[in-house]
Write a protein that holds these residues in place. Structure first.
Motif, PDB file in Angstrom:
ATOM      1  N   LYS A 122       0.825  -1.213   0.000  1.00 49.11           N
ATOM      2  CA  LYS A 122       0.000   0.000   0.000  1.00 49.11           C
ATOM      3  C   LYS A 122       0.856   1.260   0.000  1.00 49.11           C
ATOM      4  O   LYS A 122       0.447   2.283  -0.541  1.00 49.11           O
ATOM      5  CB  LYS A 122      -0.942   0.004   1.209  1.00 49.11           C
ATOM      6  N   LYS A 123       2.042   1.196   0.584  1.00 48.26           N
ATOM      7  CA  LYS A 123       2.952   2.340   0.590  1.00 48.26           C
ATOM      8  C   LYS A 123       3.694   2.475  -0.738  1.00 48.26           C
ATOM      9  O   LYS A 123       4.095   3.572  -1.115  1.00 48.26           O
ATOM     10  CB  LYS A 123       3.971   2.211   1.726  1.00 48.26           C
ATOM     11  N   MET A 124       3.894   1.366  -1.430  1.00 49.51           N
ATOM     12  CA  MET A 124       4.692   1.364  -2.657  1.00 49.51           C
ATOM     13  C   MET A 124       3.904   1.713  -3.907  1.00 49.51           C
ATOM     14  O   MET A 124       4.476   2.192  -4.876  1.00 49.51           O
ATOM     15  CB  MET A 124       5.324  -0.019  -2.872  1.00 49.51           C
ATOM     16  N   CYS A 125       2.615   1.428  -3.905  1.00 44.82           N
ATOM     17  CA  CYS A 125       1.865   1.621  -5.153  1.00 44.82           C
ATOM     18  C   CYS A 125       0.563   2.368  -4.907  1.00 44.82           C
ATOM     19  O   CYS A 125       0.083   2.469  -3.783  1.00 44.82           O
ATOM     20  CB  CYS A 125       1.604   0.289  -5.838  1.00 44.82           C
ATOM     21  N   ASP A 126       0.021   2.847  -5.994  1.00 44.20           N
ATOM     22  CA  ASP A 126      -1.238   3.578  -5.982  1.00 44.20           C
ATOM     23  C   ASP A 126      -2.360   2.633  -5.524  1.00 44.20           C
ATOM     24  O   ASP A 126      -2.528   1.546  -6.080  1.00 44.20           O
ATOM     25  CB  ASP A 126      -1.507   4.096  -7.394  1.00 44.20           C
ATOM     26  N   SER A 127      -3.111   3.042  -4.538  1.00 44.11           N
ATOM     27  CA  SER A 127      -4.173   2.182  -4.016  1.00 44.11           C
ATOM     28  C   SER A 127      -5.264   1.899  -5.052  1.00 44.11           C
ATOM     29  O   SER A 127      -6.013   0.935  -4.906  1.00 44.11           O
ATOM     30  CB  SER A 127      -4.796   2.803  -2.767  1.00 44.11           C
ATOM     31  N   ASP A 128      -5.321   2.708  -6.114  1.00 44.34           N
ATOM     32  CA  ASP A 128      -6.308   2.465  -7.165  1.00 44.34           C
ATOM     33  C   ASP A 128      -6.017   1.182  -7.941  1.00 44.34           C
ATOM     34  O   ASP A 128      -6.926   0.608  -8.532  1.00 44.34           O
ATOM     35  CB  ASP A 128      -6.358   3.637  -8.155  1.00 44.34           C
ATOM     36  N   VAL A 129      -4.780   0.741  -7.954  1.00 39.37           N
ATOM     37  CA  VAL A 129      -4.427  -0.455  -8.716  1.00 39.37           C
ATOM     38  C   VAL A 129      -4.356  -1.710  -7.858  1.00 39.37           C
ATOM     39  O   VAL A 129      -4.524  -2.817  -8.364  1.00 39.37           O
ATOM     40  CB  VAL A 129      -3.087  -0.285  -9.490  1.00 39.37           C
ATOM     41  N   LEU A 130      -4.110  -1.557  -6.572  1.00 41.67           N
ATOM     42  CA  LEU A 130      -3.900  -2.703  -5.689  1.00 41.67           C
ATOM     43  C   LEU A 130      -5.220  -3.408  -5.378  1.00 41.67           C
ATOM     44  O   LEU A 130      -6.176  -2.806  -4.905  1.00 41.67           O
ATOM     45  CB  LEU A 130      -3.227  -2.253  -4.384  1.00 41.67           C
ATOM     46  N   ARG A 131      -5.249  -4.695  -5.669  1.00 41.29           N
ATOM     47  CA  ARG A 131      -6.410  -5.534  -5.392  1.00 41.29           C
ATOM     48  C   ARG A 131      -6.062  -6.513  -4.279  1.00 41.29           C
ATOM     49  O   ARG A 131      -4.910  -6.645  -3.878  1.00 41.29           O
ATOM     50  CB  ARG A 131      -6.833  -6.310  -6.649  1.00 41.29           C
ATOM     51  N   GLU A 132      -7.044  -7.247  -3.829  1.00 40.61           N
ATOM     52  CA  GLU A 132      -6.817  -8.255  -2.797  1.00 40.61           C
ATOM     53  C   GLU A 132      -5.795  -9.265  -3.291  1.00 40.61           C
ATOM     54  O   GLU A 132      -5.874  -9.741  -4.421  1.00 40.61           O
ATOM     55  CB  GLU A 132      -8.126  -8.975  -2.465  1.00 40.61           C
ATOM     56  N   GLY A 133      -4.844  -9.569  -2.443  1.00 38.19           N
ATOM     57  CA  GLY A 133      -3.838 -10.559  -2.786  1.00 38.19           C
ATOM     58  C   GLY A 133      -4.072 -11.848  -2.027  1.00 38.19           C
ATOM     59  O   GLY A 133      -5.054 -11.987  -1.301  1.00 38.19           O
ATOM     60  N   PHE A 134      -3.162 -12.777  -2.201  1.00 37.92           N
ATOM     61  CA  PHE A 134      -3.352 -14.070  -1.556  1.00 37.92           C
ATOM     62  C   PHE A 134      -2.007 -14.757  -1.292  1.00 37.92           C
ATOM     63  O   PHE A 134      -0.989 -14.428  -1.898  1.00 37.92           O
ATOM     64  CB  PHE A 134      -4.267 -14.972  -2.373  1.00 37.92           C
ATOM     65  N   THR A 135      -2.053 -15.697  -0.365  1.00 40.82           N
ATOM     66  CA  THR A 135      -0.912 -16.538  -0.057  1.00 40.82           C
ATOM     67  C   THR A 135      -1.022 -17.777  -0.937  1.00 40.82           C
ATOM     68  O   THR A 135      -2.077 -18.409  -0.989  1.00 40.82           O
ATOM     69  CB  THR A 135      -0.916 -16.925   1.428  1.00 40.82           C
ATOM     70  N   ALA A 136       0.060 -18.094  -1.646  1.00 35.60           N
ATOM     71  CA  ALA A 136       0.024 -19.160  -2.654  1.00 35.60           C
ATOM     72  C   ALA A 136       0.997 -20.280  -2.300  1.00 35.60           C
ATOM     73  O   ALA A 136       1.853 -20.652  -3.094  1.00 35.60           O
ATOM     74  CB  ALA A 136       0.351 -18.573  -4.024  1.00 35.60           C
ATOM     75  N   ASN A 137       0.848 -20.813  -1.101  1.00 32.01           N
ATOM     76  CA  ASN A 137       1.758 -21.865  -0.661  1.00 32.01           C
ATOM     77  C   ASN A 137       1.402 -23.239  -1.213  1.00 32.01           C
ATOM     78  O   ASN A 137       2.205 -24.160  -1.125  1.00 32.01           O
ATOM     79  CB  ASN A 137       1.809 -21.932   0.858  1.00 32.01           C
ATOM     80  N   SER A 138       0.199 -23.381  -1.750  1.00 32.79           N
ATOM     81  CA  SER A 138      -0.212 -24.671  -2.309  1.00 32.79           C
ATOM     82  C   SER A 138      -1.144 -24.419  -3.489  1.00 32.79           C
ATOM     83  O   SER A 138      -1.710 -23.331  -3.636  1.00 32.79           O
ATOM     84  CB  SER A 138      -0.926 -25.510  -1.256  1.00 32.79           C
ATOM     85  N   PHE A 139      -1.305 -25.439  -4.307  1.00 37.05           N
ATOM     86  CA  PHE A 139      -2.211 -25.311  -5.432  1.00 37.05           C
ATOM     87  C   PHE A 139      -3.642 -25.104  -4.942  1.00 37.05           C
ATOM     88  O   PHE A 139      -4.432 -24.396  -5.563  1.00 37.05           O
ATOM     89  CB  PHE A 139      -2.116 -26.524  -6.354  1.00 37.05           C
ATOM     90  N   SER A 140      -3.995 -25.701  -3.803  1.00 37.50           N
ATOM     91  CA  SER A 140      -5.356 -25.510  -3.277  1.00 37.50           C
ATOM     92  C   SER A 140      -5.550 -24.064  -2.800  1.00 37.50           C
ATOM     93  O   SER A 140      -6.644 -23.516  -2.964  1.00 37.50           O
ATOM     94  CB  SER A 140      -5.684 -26.518  -2.169  1.00 37.50           C
ATOM     95  N   ASP A 141      -4.498 -23.431  -2.227  1.00 39.11           N
ATOM     96  CA  ASP A 141      -4.591 -22.009  -1.873  1.00 39.11           C
ATOM     97  C   ASP A 141      -4.904 -21.188  -3.122  1.00 39.11           C
ATOM     98  O   ASP A 141      -5.736 -20.272  -3.083  1.00 39.11           O
ATOM     99  CB  ASP A 141      -3.258 -21.489  -1.308  1.00 39.11           C
ATOM    100  N   ILE A 142      -4.205 -21.488  -4.190  1.00 29.99           N
ATOM    101  CA  ILE A 142      -4.382 -20.751  -5.448  1.00 29.99           C
ATOM    102  C   ILE A 142      -5.779 -20.990  -6.006  1.00 29.99           C
ATOM    103  O   ILE A 142      -6.483 -20.037  -6.376  1.00 29.99           O
ATOM    104  CB  ILE A 142      -3.298 -21.153  -6.465  1.00 29.99           C
ATOM    105  N   ASP A 143      -6.199 -22.244  -6.051  1.00 35.25           N
ATOM    106  CA  ASP A 143      -7.533 -22.561  -6.560  1.00 35.25           C
ATOM    107  C   ASP A 143      -8.608 -21.847  -5.759  1.00 35.25           C
ATOM    108  O   ASP A 143      -9.567 -21.314  -6.329  1.00 35.25           O
ATOM    109  CB  ASP A 143      -7.781 -24.072  -6.528  1.00 35.25           C
ATOM    110  N   ASP A 144      -8.473 -21.832  -4.436  1.00 33.48           N
ATOM    111  CA  ASP A 144      -9.455 -21.160  -3.579  1.00 33.48           C
ATOM    112  C   ASP A 144      -9.546 -19.680  -3.918  1.00 33.48           C
ATOM    113  O   ASP A 144     -10.646 -19.124  -3.978  1.00 33.48           O
ATOM    114  CB  ASP A 144      -9.123 -21.333  -2.092  1.00 33.48           C
ATOM    115  N   PHE A 145      -8.421 -19.039  -4.137  1.00 33.68           N
ATOM    116  CA  PHE A 145      -8.439 -17.609  -4.452  1.00 33.68           C
ATOM    117  C   PHE A 145      -9.025 -17.352  -5.849  1.00 33.68           C
ATOM    118  O   PHE A 145      -9.793 -16.423  -6.032  1.00 33.68           O
ATOM    119  CB  PHE A 145      -7.043 -16.986  -4.368  1.00 33.68           C
ATOM    120  N   LEU A 146      -8.658 -18.152  -6.798  1.00 34.01           N
ATOM    121  CA  LEU A 146      -9.087 -17.905  -8.178  1.00 34.01           C
ATOM    122  C   LEU A 146     -10.554 -18.230  -8.429  1.00 34.01           C
ATOM    123  O   LEU A 146     -11.085 -17.823  -9.462  1.00 34.01           O
ATOM    124  CB  LEU A 146      -8.201 -18.705  -9.159  1.00 34.01           C
ATOM    125  N   LYS A 147     -11.206 -18.916  -7.489  1.00 32.65           N
ATOM    126  CA  LYS A 147     -12.633 -19.260  -7.672  1.00 32.65           C
ATOM    127  C   LYS A 147     -13.447 -18.027  -7.823  1.00 32.65           C
ATOM    128  O   LYS A 147     -13.850 -17.230  -7.265  1.00 32.65           O
ATOM    129  CB  LYS A 147     -13.139 -20.117  -6.536  1.00 32.65           C
TER     130      LYS A 147
END
Length: 147
Positions: A122-147
């Motif tokens: 949030k300090k490094m970039c314009d808040s207009d571009v920053l969206r919710e991020g996620f922790t991607a430690n496993s493929f299931s973490d990624i799948d859960d976020f991308l749903k």
């Protein structure tokens, strides 16, 4: 041209695996961010270099050239170092214009989540571009976020 691009920085290979998986799931282009100065392979030396960069606010120069103009969404992946993004992420924001883009950060870490990096982002970039991020430690973490 694809509307999504996955950019990532990886040292141990964990973020690379996550980035490749995200790219495949989204049909997105994939680009590795590399620094001009190579990081040491030895873990103990790498830790010292990373800590020095953080303490001295050093932004390592990025060697990777990429044109983001054709993309709507940039997925930016990186490991968490010292409960924050590595300094190459600062360099990323120094070098690349994200105006009008959506930035979706993802992290890999044994002990940290995306929440640790969000305040820095949030300090490094314009808040207009920053969206919710996620922790991607496993493929299931990624799948859960991308749903």
């Amino acid at each position: 041209m694809a509307n999504n691009i996955v950019l990532y920085f990886s040292r141990s290979g964990n973020t690379k695996k996550a980035a490749e998986y995200i790219s495949k799931k989204l049909g997105a282009d994939l680009v590795e961010l590399k620094t001009k100065m190579a990081y040491p392979d030895d873990y103990d030396t790498l830790v010292k270099v990373a800590e020095k960069q953080i303490n001295d606010d050093e932004h390592p120069e990025i060697a990777t050239e990429v044109d983001l103009s054709g993309y709507d969404t940039v997925y930016l992946g990186f490991p968490t170092w010292y409960q924050q993004p590595p300094m190459i992420v600062h360099s990323f924001f120094d070098q690349f214009d994200l105006t009008g883009k959506n930035l979706v950060p993802f992290v890999t870490s044994v002990s940290s989540t995306i929440a640790d990096s969000t305040s820095y982002l949030k300090k490094m970039c314009d808040s207009d571009v920053l969206r919710e991020g996620f922790t991607a430690n496993s493929f299931s973490d990624i799948d859960d976020f991308l749903k």
